[in-house]
Design an enzyme around this catalytic site. Structure first.
Site, PDB file in Angstrom:
ATOM      1  N   GLY A  34      49.102 -68.548  41.788  1.00 30.84           N
ATOM      2  CA  GLY A  34      50.519 -68.337  42.114  1.00 30.84           C
ATOM      3  C   GLY A  34      51.340 -68.196  40.853  1.00 30.84           C
ATOM      4  CB  SER A  35      54.924 -68.736  40.260  1.00 34.36           C
ATOM      5  OG  SER A  35      55.085 -70.103  40.577  1.00 34.36           O
ATOM      6  N   GLY A  63      54.943 -72.781  39.323  1.00 36.64           N
ATOM      7  CA  GLY A  63      54.201 -73.596  40.295  1.00 36.64           C
ATOM      8  C   GLY A  63      52.961 -74.201  39.659  1.00 36.64           C
ATOM      9  CD  GLU A  82      44.661 -65.464  39.158  1.00 34.13           C
ATOM     10  OE1 GLU A  82      43.888 -65.533  40.115  1.00 34.13           O
ATOM     11  OE2 GLU A  82      45.537 -64.590  39.056  1.00 34.13           O
ATOM     12  CB  CYS A 125      46.748 -61.734  39.505  1.00 33.29           C
ATOM     13  SG  CYS A 125      45.602 -61.870  40.839  1.00 33.29           S
ATOM     14  CD  GLU A 152      52.830 -61.949  37.053  1.00 38.95           C
ATOM     15  OE1 GLU A 152      53.017 -63.187  37.051  1.00 38.95           O
ATOM     16  OE2 GLU A 152      51.919 -61.409  37.672  1.00 38.95           O
TER      17      GLU A 152
HETATM   18  P1  NAP Z   1      54.293 -70.137  44.017  1.00 40.87           P
HETATM   19  O1  NAP Z   1      55.750 -70.272  44.196  1.00 40.87           O
HETATM   20  O2  NAP Z   1      53.732 -70.581  42.724  1.00 40.87           O
HETATM   21  O3  NAP Z   1      53.600 -70.982  45.205  1.00 40.87           O
HETATM   22  C1  NAP Z   1      52.197 -71.053  45.352  1.00 40.87           C
HETATM   23  C2  NAP Z   1      51.847 -72.340  46.092  1.00 40.87           C
HETATM   24  O4  NAP Z   1      52.112 -73.462  45.268  1.00 40.87           O
HETATM   25  C3  NAP Z   1      52.617 -72.540  47.359  1.00 40.87           C
HETATM   26  O5  NAP Z   1      51.757 -73.134  48.331  1.00 40.87           O
HETATM   27  C4  NAP Z   1      53.688 -73.532  46.968  1.00 40.87           C
HETATM   28  O6  NAP Z   1      54.008 -74.300  48.093  1.00 40.87           O
HETATM   29  C5  NAP Z   1      53.004 -74.363  45.908  1.00 40.87           C
HETATM   30  N1  NAP Z   1      53.927 -74.859  44.888  1.00 40.87           N
HETATM   31  C6  NAP Z   1      54.712 -74.093  44.080  1.00 40.87           C
HETATM   32  N2  NAP Z   1      55.416 -74.876  43.243  1.00 40.87           N
HETATM   33  C7  NAP Z   1      55.064 -76.148  43.523  1.00 40.87           C
HETATM   34  C8  NAP Z   1      55.463 -77.411  42.988  1.00 40.87           C
HETATM   35  N3  NAP Z   1      56.397 -77.519  42.031  1.00 40.87           N
HETATM   36  N4  NAP Z   1      54.912 -78.512  43.506  1.00 40.87           N
HETATM   37  C9  NAP Z   1      53.993 -78.424  44.492  1.00 40.87           C
HETATM   38  N5  NAP Z   1      53.583 -77.280  45.035  1.00 40.87           N
HETATM   39  C10 NAP Z   1      54.118 -76.140  44.569  1.00 40.87           C
HETATM   40  O7  NAP Z   1      53.788 -68.663  44.225  1.00 40.87           O
HETATM   41  P2  NAP Z   1      54.087 -67.567  45.380  1.00 40.87           P
HETATM   42  O8  NAP Z   1      54.858 -68.179  46.488  1.00 40.87           O
HETATM   43  O9  NAP Z   1      52.808 -66.977  45.725  1.00 40.87           O
HETATM   44  O10 NAP Z   1      54.921 -66.427  44.701  1.00 40.87           O
HETATM   45  C11 NAP Z   1      56.000 -66.604  43.898  1.00 40.87           C
HETATM   46  C12 NAP Z   1      55.761 -65.855  42.603  1.00 40.87           C
HETATM   47  O11 NAP Z   1      54.466 -66.180  42.074  1.00 40.87           O
HETATM   48  C13 NAP Z   1      55.719 -64.355  42.706  1.00 40.87           C
HETATM   49  O12 NAP Z   1      56.985 -63.780  42.720  1.00 40.87           O
HETATM   50  C14 NAP Z   1      54.926 -64.007  41.476  1.00 40.87           C
HETATM   51  O13 NAP Z   1      55.755 -63.982  40.357  1.00 40.87           O
HETATM   52  C15 NAP Z   1      53.950 -65.113  41.312  1.00 40.87           C
HETATM   53  N6  NAP Z   1      52.568 -64.809  41.774  1.00 40.87           N
HETATM   54  C16 NAP Z   1      51.641 -64.548  40.838  1.00 40.87           C
HETATM   55  C17 NAP Z   1      50.342 -64.291  41.218  1.00 40.87           C
HETATM   56  C18 NAP Z   1      49.298 -64.038  40.198  1.00 40.87           C
HETATM   57  O14 NAP Z   1      48.157 -63.928  40.559  1.00 40.87           O
HETATM   58  N7  NAP Z   1      49.605 -63.960  38.935  1.00 40.87           N
HETATM   59  C19 NAP Z   1      49.955 -64.292  42.559  1.00 40.87           C
HETATM   60  C20 NAP Z   1      50.937 -64.569  43.507  1.00 40.87           C
HETATM   61  C21 NAP Z   1      52.235 -64.845  43.084  1.00 40.87           C
HETATM   62  P3  NAP Z   1      55.468 -74.860  48.425  1.00 40.87           P
HETATM   63  O15 NAP Z   1      56.417 -73.735  48.242  1.00 40.87           O
HETATM   64  O16 NAP Z   1      55.321 -75.341  49.812  1.00 40.87           O
HETATM   65  O17 NAP Z   1      55.671 -75.957  47.452  1.00 40.87           O
END
Ligand code: NAP
Length: 515
Positions: free
Chosen positions: A230-231, A234, A254, A291, A382
C-alpha cells in the site's frame, strides 16, 4: 473463523460512487481481532506440524475453489473495483498459478534449506559436533491486502499463499476497496481449510475502516510478522507500530516506487516511435494503478527524444480516462497531478481523453530538465495513477547522476542498443544497488510469478530489500533458520532426519545431494 460484530460497512462501486446494498459487512471489534489472533496462535503448532504435502493440497484446494466461483467472483470484483472483466480473469489465473507454485515449492522441498555438517570426532585441536540446519515457520502473520490487486495481492494472494506454505496461520485485514471479493475468497480459504481438517485459526479475515483494526493486529503479541502492500505512509505507520511492541517483529511492506525508464541514445535513434507507443500503453494500463507503473522516463536531448515525445503525445491523446479503484485513490491522484502541474518549472506536454465519470483518471505526461529535478526532488514522489514525468538530460552523465541519486525502486528499465552498452553498464551498476528488478527493452508493469522473480527493492520500494513479495522466494519472509547441534534423530524435524523421509534435496558437507 471470525465474523465482524462492529460498525456496519457497505462496499462501494467506484464507477457510480454508490454503495452496493448487499451484503452488509461489519468491522471487527477489538474483542474479535483478539480472538482471531488467539485462534491463530492456537493453530500455529498444529499447522506447522502438518506434512508439506498437506499444506500443498490446502493451497491447491484454494486454487480450485477460486476457479469454481466462476463469474460470481469476477463480477463482484468488477463492481467493487471498476477493473475490466478480462483483467480480473487474468488476475484470477495468476492467483491460481501462484497458489499452485507454492504447492510445488512445498513438495520440492528446497525451502527447508536442509544443510548438514557431519560430526568430525577426530578433528584437532577440537572435535566438531553433528550440526544440521533447516528453516522453521515464524508464527502467525498479519497480512494487509492491497487495493490494486483484489485477487493476486489480496486474501488468497502471494503474501497469504507464501505464509500458509511456510506453516504460518494468517489473520488477513481486508482492504476496504473490495470487501465482497475479500469475503468470497475468504470463504474459499476456510472451506479448503476445513476440507484438509486444519485448525480453525489457520486463516481469519477481519475488516476495518480507519486504522484501529490494523494497529491492533500489528501490536498483538500473537502476531510474529506482517505483510503489507500500500502507501508509504501506511507502511511506515505499521513499521513504527511493530517496532514499538514489547517484542518487535518484521514488517514486509511494499510501498512506493516510480520505476525509472532510461532511454539510451542508441535506442532512441533506432526506434523512438515504437518505444513511445509501448511506454504509453504501459503507463495507462489498469489506470496506472500498478506498483510497477513507469512514472519517470529519462532521455538525452536530441532528435530521438523529440521523436519519442511526439509519438508519446499523439498516442496518449487517444487514451480514454479510466475508473480508479476508489474515490479516495482518485482524489489522491488528482491532488498529485495538481501538485506537479502547478510547479513553475514543470511543463504539461500531453494528456489523455477527458474523464467521463467522477472517479475516472485522465492520463498526463509532464516534462522538465534533469537540473530542475535535482533542484526539486519532491517532484519525484509517486503519483499513483496514469501520470509520468519525462526528464530531459543534457547528456548521459546526467542520466547516470540520476541513477545514482534516485531512491529505492521496485524496477529499473533500460532501452538500449549494442552501442549503448558502456553507458548501460553504469546505469545497471547504479540501479542494482536499489532496484529489485532490472529489465532491458521492455516495460516493468507485468510481474511474472516464478522462481527468479524479485518484487522488492531498497526503501521506499519496500521496508526490507532482502526479500521479495512475488515468486517462490517470498516464502523466505515467513521462515527462520534453526541449527540443531548433536540432536538425536528422534527429536529432529523431518527435513533433517537421517533417512531423508521427506525425500528432499539436502546440502551435506558442502555438496548438494539428491533425494
Ligand atoms: P493504504 O492507505 O496504505 O492502506 C492499505 C491498508 O493499510 C489498508 O487496509 C489500511 O486500512 C491499512 N492502513 C493504512 N494506514 C494505516 C495505519 N496508519 N495504521 C493501520 N493500518 C493502516 O493504501 P491504499 O488504500 O491501497 O491506497 C492509498 C494509496 O496507496 C494510493 O493512492 C497509492 O499512493 C498507494 N498505493 C501504492 C501501491 C504500491 O504498490 N506501491 C499499491 C496500492 C496503493 P485502514 O484504512 O482501515 O486503516
Amino acid at each position: 473463523a471470525v465474523r465482524g460484530e462492529g460498525r456496519e460497512l457497505l462496499a462501494i462501486n467506484p464507477g457510480t460512487r454508490q454503495a452496493i446494498d448487499t451484503p452488509v459487512f461489519n468491522c471487527a471489534t477489538a474483542v474479535l481481532v483478539d480472538r482471531a489472533c488467539a485462534l491463530a496462535e492456537q493453530a500455529f503448532d498444529p499447522l506447522r506440524a502438518t506434512a508439506p504435502d498437506t499444506r500443498a493440497r490446502f493451497l491447491e484446494a484454494i486454487a480450485d475453489g477460486l476457479l469454481e466461483l466462476g463469474s460470481v467472483l469476477t463480477e463482484r470484483a468488477h463492481s467493487e473495483t471498476g477493473l475490466p472483466m478480462a483483467r480480473l480473469e487474468g488476475e484470477r489465473g495468476r492467483t491460481v498459478g501462484q497458489l499452485r507454485l507454492f504447492a510445488s515449492v512445498l513438495r520440492q522441498g528446497r525451502w527447508h534449506n536442509a544443510t548438514f555438517d557431519s560430526a568430525l570426532p577426530d578433528r584437532q585441536p577440537l572435535p566438531r559436533p553433528d550440526l544440521r540446519m533447516c528453516r522453521v515457520a515464524l508464527g502467525p502473520v498479519a497480512i494487509f491486502g492491497a487495493s490494486n490487486f483484489p485477487l493476486a495481492f489480496s486474501v488468497a494472494g502471494g503474501d497469504t499463499a507464501s505464509a500458509l506454505a511456510a506453516g504460518c496461520p494468517v489473520v488477513f485485514k481486508a482492504h476496504r476497496a473490495h470487501l465482497g471479493t475479500a469475503e468470497l475468497v475468504a470463504r474459499v480459504v476456510q472451506a479448503a481449510s476445513r476440507r484438509l481438517a486444519l485448525p480453525a485459526g489457520t486463516f481469519s479475515l477481519v475488516i476495518g475502516d480507519g486504522n484501529d483494526v490494523g494497529q491492533q493486529l500489528v501490536s498483538h503479541p500473537a502476531i510474529k510478522a506482517v505483510g503489507f502492500t500500500g502507501s508509504r505512509a501506511g507502511g511506515l505507520a505499521l513499521i513504527r507500530a511493530a517496532a514499538a511492541r514489547a517484542e518487535p517483529i518484521p514488517v514486509y511492506a511494499e510501498m512506493s516506487s516510480i520505476n525509472p525508464v532510461f532511454l539510451l541514445p542508441g535506442a532512441l535513434s533506432a526506434r523512438a516511435g515504437s518505444i513511445a507507443t509501448a511506454f504509453v500503453d504501459a503507463l495507462v494500463m489498469g489506470a496506472g494503478q500498478f506498483c510497477t507503473n513507469p512514472g519517470v522516463v529519462l532521455g538525452v536531448e536530441g532528435p530521438g527524444l523529440q521523436a519519442f515525445l511526439a509519438q508519446a503525445t499523439a498516442h496518449l491523446a487517444q487514451k480514454a480516462a479510466q475508473t480508479m479503484l476508489t474515490p479516495g485513490i482518485h482524489c489522491a491522484y488528482e491532488q498529485g497531478i495538481e501538485r506537479i502541474a502547478k510547479h513553475a518549472e514543470v511543463e504539461a506536454i500531453a494528456s489523455g481523453l477527458s474523464p467521463a465519470g467522477a472517479t475516472q483518471a485522465q492520463a498526463h505526461l509532464f516534462q522538465l530538465t534533469s537540473a530542475q529535478v535535482a533542484a526539486n526532488p519532491g517532484l519525484l514522489e509517486e503519483v499513483f495513477g496514469p501520470a509520468a514525468i519525462v526528464i530531459r538530460c543534457q547528456d548521459t552523465t546526467e542520466m547516470l547522476a540520476f541513477a545514482r541519486s534516485v531512491e529505492g525502486q521496485l524496477t529499473a528499465t533500460l532501452h538500449l542498443e549494442e552501442e549503448d552498452l558502456p553507458v548501460a553498464r553504469g546505469v545497471v551498476q547504479a540501479m542494482e544497488k536499489k532496484a529489485g528488478r532490472v529489465l532491458v527493452n521492455g516495460f516493468p508493469t507485468g510481474v511474472e510469478v516464478c522462481d527468479s522473480m524479485v518484487h522488492g527493492g531498497a526503501y521506499p520500494a519496500t521496508s526490507d530489500s532482502r526479500t521479495t513479495s512475488v515468486g517462490s522466494s517470498a516464502i523466505e519472509r515467513f521462515l527462520r533458520p534453526v541449527c540443531y547441534q548433536s540432536v538425536p534423530d528422534a527429536l529432529l524435524p523431518e527435513a533433517l532426519k537421517q533417512g531423508n523421509p521427506l525425500g528432499i534435496w539436502r546440502q551435506v558437507d558442502g555438496q548438494s545431494r539428491a533425494p
